[in-house]
Write an enzyme that holds these catalytic residues in place. Structure first.
Site, mmCIF file in Angstrom:
data_model
loop_
_atom_site.group_PDB
_atom_site.id
_atom_site.type_symbol
_atom_site.label_atom_id
_atom_site.label_comp_id
_atom_site.label_asym_id
_atom_site.label_seq_id
_atom_site.Cartn_x
_atom_site.Cartn_y
_atom_site.Cartn_z
ATOM 1 N N GLU A 5 0.795 -1.227 0.000
ATOM 2 C CA GLU A 5 0.000 0.000 0.000
ATOM 3 C C GLU A 5 0.832 1.284 0.000
ATOM 4 O OE1 GLU A 5 -2.058 1.598 3.131
ATOM 5 O OE2 GLU A 5 -0.260 1.615 4.344
ATOM 6 N N HIS A 31 -3.943 3.271 2.443
ATOM 7 C CA HIS A 31 -3.489 3.982 1.241
ATOM 8 C C HIS A 31 -3.756 3.198 -0.046
ATOM 9 C CE1 HIS A 31 -1.609 7.311 3.316
ATOM 10 N NE2 HIS A 31 -0.949 6.486 4.099
ATOM 11 N N HIS A 72 1.422 -1.576 8.857
ATOM 12 C CA HIS A 72 1.071 -0.165 8.973
ATOM 13 C C HIS A 72 2.064 0.667 9.777
ATOM 14 C CE1 HIS A 72 -1.298 3.510 8.927
ATOM 15 N NE2 HIS A 72 -1.321 3.533 10.241
#
Length: 271
Positions: free
Chosen positions: A39, A68, A178
């Protein structure tokens, strides 16, 4: 089976390092299946079809996403057609793409990959716990599939750990993404599910979570946005999670971190 999960590809440095390393890693670790979080692959924000193709050609079987996922709008043109690219399953109904799929692996095995996103300190989403639970009620590990990997893209360590225990015994691996910082808690939970709170990133660790240092530091000091964030482009460190599963049950027999590169203490599993 032997599976490898690589943490968030961060910009050119991360995606290039992963693409260069994957062919060797597949051979050295005798990997049956590889999952990569992509991402942040396109300049730190989203994924393009070209980058996805390059990553898959290098050796990734599936690319997962996160908050994202859709920053690069061109992805909307391909995500419905290509089941090798996942977005979080708990996006609202009607969002393009899919949050899980089942894939063929060597020797007739089948691997399910589920991508989900947390809600603590993140954008408002549907409940990831209920969304994953609904899928697992339809597809049981050891019956419909031989292994299940969950990429839980979230900010809060507590939410990630809760997900690990919630899914313990029902999936092969719950791994967080993340935060771009690898955690030191690789473990096999009581029910046999492998777990790590965050796999870390594939990117330049001489940075602020993958971004060039100056702008993040300036924002912390001044509370002002002076420039766009730009990915750091120094030599990348590859971070991920390696597991071995029991072919009969799908549960984990082994979990180890993978770290290759100049900034962090290296650790490469031996098979």
């Amino acid at each position: 089976m032997r599976l490898l999960f690589l943490g968030d590809l961060m910009g050119r440095a991360g995606r290039s390092a992963a693409a260069d390393a994957l062919p060797t890693l597949r051979e050295k670790l005798k990997l049956d299946f590889v999952i990569v979080n992509g991402e942040n692959a396109a300049s730190g924000f989203g994924l393009t079809s070209k980058i996805a193709g390059t990553t898959i050609q290098a050796g990734a079987d599936v690319i997962t996403g996160g908050n994202h996922t859709f920053d690069q709008k061109e992805l909307l043109n391909v995500i419905d057609a290509d089941d090798r690219i996942l977005r979080p399953i708990n996006y609202p109904e009607g969002t393009p793409g899919r949050g899980f799929a089942i894939y063929d692996a060597p020797r007739g095995k089948k691997v399910m990959v589920i991508n989900a996103m947390g809600r603590v300190f993140m954008n408002a989403m549907e409940c990831p716990f209920r969304a994953i639970d609904a899928v697992l009620k339809k597809y049981r590990m050891g019956v419909a599939v031989h292994a299940i990997v969950v990429d839980f893209h979230g900010e809060a360590t507590s939410e990630k750990m809760a997900m690990g225990h919630f899914l313990d015994g029902r999936v092969s691996l719950v791994v967080g993404t993340h935060s771009h910082v690898p955690t030191a808690d690789c473990q096999i939970l009581d029910g046999g599910t492998a777990y790590q709170t965050d796999a870390g990133m594939c990117g330049d660790y001489n940075s602020v979570i993958g971004m060039q240092k100056e702008e993040p530091i300036s924002r912390f000091l001044t509370k002002m946005n002076k420039e766009r964030y730009s990915p750091a482009e120094g030599e990348a460190t590859i971070c991920g999670t390696f597991i071995e599963t029991d072919d009969r049950t799908g549960l984990a027999k082994r979990i180890e971190p993978l770290r290759m590169g100049p900034r962090l203490m290296e650790h490469v599993p031996v098979v």
